[in-house]
Structure formats: C-alpha cells, structure tokens
Scaffold this motif. Structure first.
Motif, PDB file in Angstrom:
ATOM      1  N   SER A  70       0.835  -1.211   0.000  1.00 45.82           N
ATOM      2  CA  SER A  70       0.000   0.000   0.000  1.00 45.82           C
ATOM      3  C   SER A  70       0.867   1.257   0.000  1.00 45.82           C
ATOM      4  O   SER A  70       0.598   2.228  -0.728  1.00 45.82           O
ATOM      5  CB  SER A  70      -0.938  -0.001   1.203  1.00 45.82           C
ATOM      6  OG  SER A  70      -0.191  -0.072   2.426  1.00 45.82           O
ATOM      7  N   ASP A  71       1.923   1.268   0.841  1.00 40.35           N
ATOM      8  CA  ASP A  71       2.815   2.435   0.893  1.00 40.35           C
ATOM      9  C   ASP A  71       3.584   2.590  -0.429  1.00 40.35           C
ATOM     10  O   ASP A  71       3.833   3.706  -0.893  1.00 40.35           O
ATOM     11  CB  ASP A  71       3.802   2.288   2.055  1.00 40.35           C
ATOM     12  CG  ASP A  71       3.123   2.360   3.408  1.00 40.35           C
ATOM     13  OD1 ASP A  71       1.976   2.871   3.458  1.00 40.35           O
ATOM     14  OD2 ASP A  71       3.712   1.907   4.397  1.00 40.35           O
ATOM     15  N   TRP A  72       3.967   1.470  -0.992  1.00 41.68           N
ATOM     16  CA  TRP A  72       4.706   1.519  -2.268  1.00 41.68           C
ATOM     17  C   TRP A  72       3.843   2.093  -3.378  1.00 41.68           C
ATOM     18  O   TRP A  72       4.296   2.913  -4.180  1.00 41.68           O
ATOM     19  CB  TRP A  72       5.178   0.121  -2.638  1.00 41.68           C
ATOM     20  CG  TRP A  72       5.962   0.101  -3.931  1.00 41.68           C
ATOM     21  CD1 TRP A  72       7.286   0.349  -4.089  1.00 41.68           C
ATOM     22  CD2 TRP A  72       5.438  -0.169  -5.230  1.00 41.68           C
ATOM     23  NE1 TRP A  72       7.640   0.257  -5.412  1.00 41.68           N
ATOM     24  CE2 TRP A  72       6.519  -0.054  -6.142  1.00 41.68           C
ATOM     25  CE3 TRP A  72       4.180  -0.496  -5.714  1.00 41.68           C
ATOM     26  CZ2 TRP A  72       6.366  -0.262  -7.503  1.00 41.68           C
ATOM     27  CZ3 TRP A  72       4.033  -0.697  -7.080  1.00 41.68           C
ATOM     28  CH2 TRP A  72       5.106  -0.584  -7.962  1.00 41.68           C
ATOM     29  N   LYS A  73       2.571   1.694  -3.417  1.00 39.43           N
ATOM     30  CA  LYS A  73       1.657   2.219  -4.434  1.00 39.43           C
ATOM     31  C   LYS A  73       1.434   3.717  -4.258  1.00 39.43           C
ATOM     32  O   LYS A  73       1.378   4.475  -5.234  1.00 39.43           O
ATOM     33  CB  LYS A  73       0.322   1.482  -4.379  1.00 39.43           C
ATOM     34  CG  LYS A  73       0.377   0.064  -4.905  1.00 39.43           C
ATOM     35  CD  LYS A  73      -0.996  -0.595  -4.864  1.00 39.43           C
ATOM     36  CE  LYS A  73      -0.948  -2.003  -5.441  1.00 39.43           C
ATOM     37  NZ  LYS A  73      -2.279  -2.663  -5.380  1.00 39.43           N
ATOM     38  N   SER A  74       1.311   4.160  -3.000  1.00 37.88           N
ATOM     39  CA  SER A  74       1.128   5.588  -2.738  1.00 37.88           C
ATOM     40  C   SER A  74       2.345   6.387  -3.173  1.00 37.88           C
ATOM     41  O   SER A  74       2.232   7.448  -3.791  1.00 37.88           O
ATOM     42  CB  SER A  74       0.864   5.799  -1.241  1.00 37.88           C
ATOM     43  OG  SER A  74       0.758   7.174  -0.936  1.00 37.88           O
ATOM     44  N   SER A  75       3.533   5.878  -2.863  1.00 39.60           N
ATOM     45  CA  SER A  75       4.766   6.545  -3.268  1.00 39.60           C
ATOM     46  C   SER A  75       4.907   6.547  -4.790  1.00 39.60           C
ATOM     47  O   SER A  75       5.338   7.544  -5.386  1.00 39.60           O
ATOM     48  CB  SER A  75       5.969   5.845  -2.635  1.00 39.60           C
ATOM     49  OG  SER A  75       7.181   6.414  -3.084  1.00 39.60           O
ATOM     50  N   ARG A  77       2.511   6.586  -7.001  1.00 42.21           N
ATOM     51  CA  ARG A  77       1.590   7.574  -7.563  1.00 42.21           C
ATOM     52  C   ARG A  77       2.186   8.975  -7.507  1.00 42.21           C
ATOM     53  O   ARG A  77       2.100   9.759  -8.458  1.00 42.21           O
ATOM     54  CB  ARG A  77       0.260   7.544  -6.817  1.00 42.21           C
ATOM     55  CG  ARG A  77      -0.580   6.302  -7.074  1.00 42.21           C
ATOM     56  CD  ARG A  77      -1.993   6.471  -6.542  1.00 42.21           C
ATOM     57  NE  ARG A  77      -2.706   5.200  -6.535  1.00 42.21           N
ATOM     58  CZ  ARG A  77      -2.805   4.405  -5.468  1.00 42.21           C
ATOM     59  NH1 ARG A  77      -2.229   4.778  -4.313  1.00 42.21           N
ATOM     60  NH2 ARG A  77      -3.469   3.273  -5.553  1.00 42.21           N
ATOM     61  N   LYS A  78       2.789   9.315  -6.371  1.00 46.83           N
ATOM     62  CA  LYS A  78       3.387  10.647  -6.217  1.00 46.83           C
ATOM     63  C   LYS A  78       4.540  10.844  -7.191  1.00 46.83           C
ATOM     64  O   LYS A  78       4.683  11.909  -7.796  1.00 46.83           O
ATOM     65  CB  LYS A  78       3.873  10.828  -4.776  1.00 46.83           C
ATOM     66  CG  LYS A  78       2.759  10.903  -3.745  1.00 46.83           C
ATOM     67  CD  LYS A  78       3.308  11.071  -2.334  1.00 46.83           C
ATOM     68  CE  LYS A  78       2.189  11.113  -1.319  1.00 46.83           C
ATOM     69  NZ  LYS A  78       2.709  11.250   0.076  1.00 46.83           N
ATOM     70  N   GLU A  81       3.122  11.326 -10.662  1.00 46.74           N
ATOM     71  CA  GLU A  81       2.579  12.678 -10.832  1.00 46.74           C
ATOM     72  C   GLU A  81       3.699  13.695 -11.047  1.00 46.74           C
ATOM     73  O   GLU A  81       3.580  14.603 -11.875  1.00 46.74           O
ATOM     74  CB  GLU A  81       1.751  13.064  -9.607  1.00 46.74           C
ATOM     75  CG  GLU A  81       0.427  12.319  -9.498  1.00 46.74           C
ATOM     76  CD  GLU A  81      -0.320  12.669  -8.224  1.00 46.74           C
ATOM     77  OE1 GLU A  81       0.204  13.512  -7.442  1.00 46.74           O
ATOM     78  OE2 GLU A  81      -1.414  12.108  -7.999  1.00 46.74           O
TER      79      GLU A  81
END
Length: 281
Positions: A70-75, A77-78, A81
């Motif tokens: 989950s943390d890897w996916k959030s990172s 995405r950033k 972007e």
C-alpha cells in the motif's frame, strides 16, 4: 504592347528576386539567433526530464524492497505525478523530443522564423523562455511586413504573367479559381510523395497553409524538405490573396446591392412616420 508587358514582367521579377534574398537573409539570421537563445533552455528541460525519469525508476526499485504494498503504491503515484508534471512543463516550453537530438536545429529554427514571418504559424515549435517569446514579437514586427511585401509583389508578378498569357486572373474569377485549384492539386501530390501522407492530409495541409489558418495538427517532420519548397508556399499565399480579392469583391457587390434595396424601404418608413406625427399631435 507585348514589349511593355515583357518589360513590366522583367522589372517585377527582379524585384521579387531581391525580396526573396532579403527575406531569406532575415529568416536565416533570425533562425540562428533563436538557436542561440533557445538551446540552453532546451538542454535544461531535457536534463530535468531525464533526472525525474531516472529518480522515478531508481526510487521505485529501491522502495519495492522495503515498503509494504500500500505504501509503495502511494509513493509510486506521487512519483508518477511528479514525472507527468515535469513532462507537461517541458511540452508547454515547446519541447517535443526527449532524445539527445536537438529540437532547435538550423532547419527547425528557420521553419519557425518562416512560418512566423508569413503568419502561417503552425505552433509546432515555440520558444520556452517568456523573454524569447517577447523577442519573437519584435522580430515579427519587422519580418512580417517584409514577407507581406514579397507576397504582394509575387501576386503582382503572377497577374502580369497571366495577362501576358491572356489568362488574366485579375478580371476572371474562373481563371483565379482554376489557378488556385491547380496549385493545391500539385501541392497535394508533392507533399504526399515527400512526407508519405495520404492525399486528404496533404490537401488539408496545403489549404491550411496557403490560407494562413495554420492549425498545426499536421506538420512535416522533415522541415528541411518543407523549406526547399518555400517558393511554392509563398506563391500559394500570393495566389490565395488574388482569389480572396475576387471573393471579397463579389461579397462587397452583394452587400452593396442589399443596402441599395433596403435604403428605399428605410426612407419610406421614415417619411410615413414623419407624416403621422402631426396628426398624433
């Protein structure tokens, strides 16, 4: 009579050649100047894109070993972007290639000055710096009138030659329409062969070019080949001007006729209103 026409054609031809030389000089000088002004900005944007791309890939690889999913996916995405924002910034600055090849080559820069001077303005290549864009306006303030003078004299030469051939495009709309149709057909075939376009794309490109609409959605990748045929394009601008004069003249006559028809009705209504006014009092 024929000797006078030949003399006029010779004089107009010399004037057109002089103007072609002056315009080429201005386009070449402007192109070299824009290369000097834009190359540093191009290099900065390309380095920025490469750096973000490298950091994006390295960061994803490193974090994939230590972060939960989950943390890897959030990172990710950033980082994605950030990469997209860097690409958008480069595109808005006029960069359309992230390879090592320079965008502001000699042929591309002259393509920019030529299309700006003739007011075609495809918009496929634009300066990154605000100051260079403002300088472009100053450059255009001189280059556009000079190109307009060339186009006007080219139109005059075409009219003289057509009169000499007893096919006047000045007095006959049919001849002017035939001339612009022939010019566009030749351009359609030529650009279809040069750039491997379909006939419909080539015809669309020629029409938007000589009318100076210049949408820019279809532009040649090989700008050098395009510039080789700059005389064809300038002649097309001149021929379109002659055609447009015919259409404007026809529309002017129709509008004048309409105004003449409406004028008596307006006078009659005004007289009737004036006659009714004393009775009302």
């Amino acid at each position: 009579m024929e000797k006078e026409q030949d003399k006029a054609i010779k004089k107009a031809s010399i004037r057109v050649l002089v103007l072609i030389f002056l315009n080429i000089t201005v386009w070449l000088a402007g192109g070299l100047l824009f290369i000097y002004l834009e190359r540093p900005a191009e290099a900065v944007h390309k380095c920025g894109v490469r750096r973000v791309k490298r950091d994006f890939l390295d960061g994803l690889w490193t974090e994939s070993k230590s972060l939960p999913e989950s943390d890897w996916k959030s990172s990710a995405r950033k980082k994605l972007e950030n990469f997209e924002n860097e690409l958008q910034t480069a595109v808005e600055a006029g960069l359309n290639s992230y390879s090592d090849a320079n965008v502001w080559t000699v042929s591309n820069a002259i393509f920019y000055t030529f299309t700006m001077s003739t007011t075609i303005g495809y918009g496929s290549l634009t300066p990154a710096s605000v100051w260079v864009r403002l300088f472009s306006l100053l450059y255009a303030a001189f280059a556009c009138p000079l190109a307009a003078l060339l186009i006007g004299d080219m139109a005059g030469l075409i009219q003289l030659v057509s009169e000499r051939a007893q096919l006047s495009v000045t007095d006959s709309f049919r001849n002017a329409f035939f001339l612009i149709g022939s010019h566009m057909t030749f351009g359609m075939l030529m650009f279809s062969y040069l750039f491997e376009w379909g006939p419909e794309d080539s015809l669309y490109f020629v029409a938007t070019t000589i009318s100076t609409i210049g949408f820019g959605d279809i532009v040649p990748e090989n700008t050098f080949a395009y510039l080789v045929f700059f005389v064809y394009i300038v002649a097309g601008l001149a021929i379109y001007g002659v055609y447009q004069d015919h259409v404007v003249g026809w529309l002017t006559g129709k509008v004048d006729d309409l105004c003449v028809k409406l004028e008596p009705a307006a006078v009659t209504n005004g007289t009737a209103a004036a006659a009714e006014k004393p009775h009302a009092e």
